[in-house]
Design an enzyme around this catalytic site. Sequence first.
Site, mmCIF file in Angstrom:
data_model
loop_
_atom_site.group_PDB
_atom_site.id
_atom_site.type_symbol
_atom_site.label_atom_id
_atom_site.label_comp_id
_atom_site.label_asym_id
_atom_site.label_seq_id
_atom_site.Cartn_x
_atom_site.Cartn_y
_atom_site.Cartn_z
ATOM 1 N N CYS A 1 -4.982 1.779 -9.477
ATOM 2 C CA CYS A 1 -4.239 1.711 -8.216
ATOM 3 C C CYS A 1 -5.215 1.527 -7.055
ATOM 4 O O CYS A 1 -6.095 2.357 -6.843
ATOM 5 C CB CYS A 1 -3.403 2.959 -7.977
ATOM 6 S SG CYS A 1 -2.504 2.851 -6.424
ATOM 7 N N GLY B 1 0.954 3.688 -2.248
ATOM 8 C CA GLY B 1 0.129 4.875 -2.480
ATOM 9 C C GLY B 1 0.742 5.875 -3.440
ATOM 10 O O GLY B 1 0.640 7.084 -3.236
ATOM 11 N N ALA C 1 0.869 -1.181 0.000
ATOM 12 C CA ALA C 1 0.000 0.000 0.000
ATOM 13 C C ALA C 1 0.904 1.228 0.000
ATOM 14 O O ALA C 1 0.881 2.047 0.914
ATOM 15 C CB ALA C 1 -0.928 -0.006 1.201
#
Lengths: 243, 303
Positions: free
Chosen positions: B131, B72, B70
């Site tokens: 994503c 990001g 994760a």
Amino acid sequence: MTQGFYKILSNIQLTRTVYKMVLGGDTGAITASGQFVNIKLDGKFLRRPISICDYDETTITLVYKVVGVGTEQMSKMTEGQELDVLVGLGNGYSLDKCGDKPLLIGGGVGVPPLYNLCKKLINEGKKVTVVLGFNTKEEIFLEDDFKKLGAEVLVATADGSYGVKGFVTDAMKDVDYTYFFTCGPMPMFKAIEAVASTSGQYSFEERMGCGFGACMGCSCKTKYGNKRICKDGPVLEREEIIW
Amino acid sequence: MVNTKVNLSGIILDNPVIPASGTFGFGYEFAELYDINCLGTFSFKGTTKDPRFGNPCPRIAECDSGMINAVGLQNPGVEKVIENELPKLKACFNKPVMANVSGFSVEDYAYTVEKLDSQEQIGWFEVNVSCPNVHGGGMSFGTSPEAAAEVTAACRKVTDKPLYIKLSPNVTNIVDIAKACEAAGADGISMINTMLGMRIDLKTKKPVIANKMGGFSGPAIKPVALRMVYQVYEAVKVPIIGMGGISTAEDVIEMMLAGATAVQVGAANLVDPFASKTIIENLPKVMEKYNIDDLSQIIGGAH
């Protein structure tokens, strides 16, 4: 960084949960104390990053704590087995600014990377004080090893079963030092940050993906910009850390 | 001599192996380890209009035969990518590179693609509408055919370079989304991004990852990726870049048989920094083993 196969020369238990593994192989990629290796284990997808406790031309010593399934698997490995290891990861400690009387502060499993650092500092003629913090007497390891190097060693135990009762910050109260190097858990770092009187370096821990700077899995913000704990760290200077 | 060359939208790749975005940075970290010009190409770190730090740590969790991330979309932003990263990449990679672009609005995507379009190093765009680790963007564009088509059309307007749309597997019907992208002007489909997953720490009894959930990748997702590539291959005419758990030369061939023209290697690069190089080196002998002379002839061969 290099990738290679390393033979386990020994793997012995030091305390109930801490083990010492010596690996044989090429150590040319190691450039500083405080760097780490990243170990591939059978059946585990990600490698395990473990700090380097000590090294010479042909061996790497790892002192690691069993904290999960990977380190538990490592603890059961035996002499003669081979491991796929990435070697020479991270920046490590920089010795340039430490003055004549560096203080090394290790907490629990944060103690090992300070060993090779201590050896280097003593070889450079520094007067080294080492403060080690553990929960209780049974968990103490490497104390005698640091003493043998010629460092002054102070141990603190949280329950008072050995040495100074309390935390590393209690043990370092009267130490006269010019700089500090530390590795350990975050609460210890925050306690040190509150009382330290000099500049210093902290070695951080984070869950990593690759360990060599590719995945951005262990990024942190610093006053000098975003850094990857695995590649730009694990050692950060006191002045750049955002707490 | 076997032929490993493939044609990806008019650009010939020496081989179909492409390190996936987010697992290969801007290439130069790996160039310290080996000559990355052996790669077909690679897809660079997902780039957005503005700089992004990404999510708090921990960002990584291990799984059986895979991992969750994760991150990001941490990246320095398109201006700094052009100013700092692409020159460094140019010094170690002399082939066209794939530009991976992400955004939080249709305008963001188009802005970033347009900025990068002038960079001669860039051979293809791979627009990430998938994503799973950012809120209010990313995957939300990849979960409806209309939104994916809108991003595709906006990017199409600002570049003549081959435009691939990277799709999410976290959808009910990936075929509809692929068809919508094709109809909106995409030159190809890149698939699959990571699958939304999570791990929970038994000691803390909380999610391992600070963001709670993350993108699951690695060998565990390969069967899902193969199935989706197989399905999309039957529904679109444009080429597919296939990915999901690719770790060996055998995996590359399997993905091409499902319908991929080129194949990306993701999580494997993080476990073994030499993974992509090793796959490329092993390809000829694995081709020989399975009596394959020309890799481009096996694309979609399983259909």
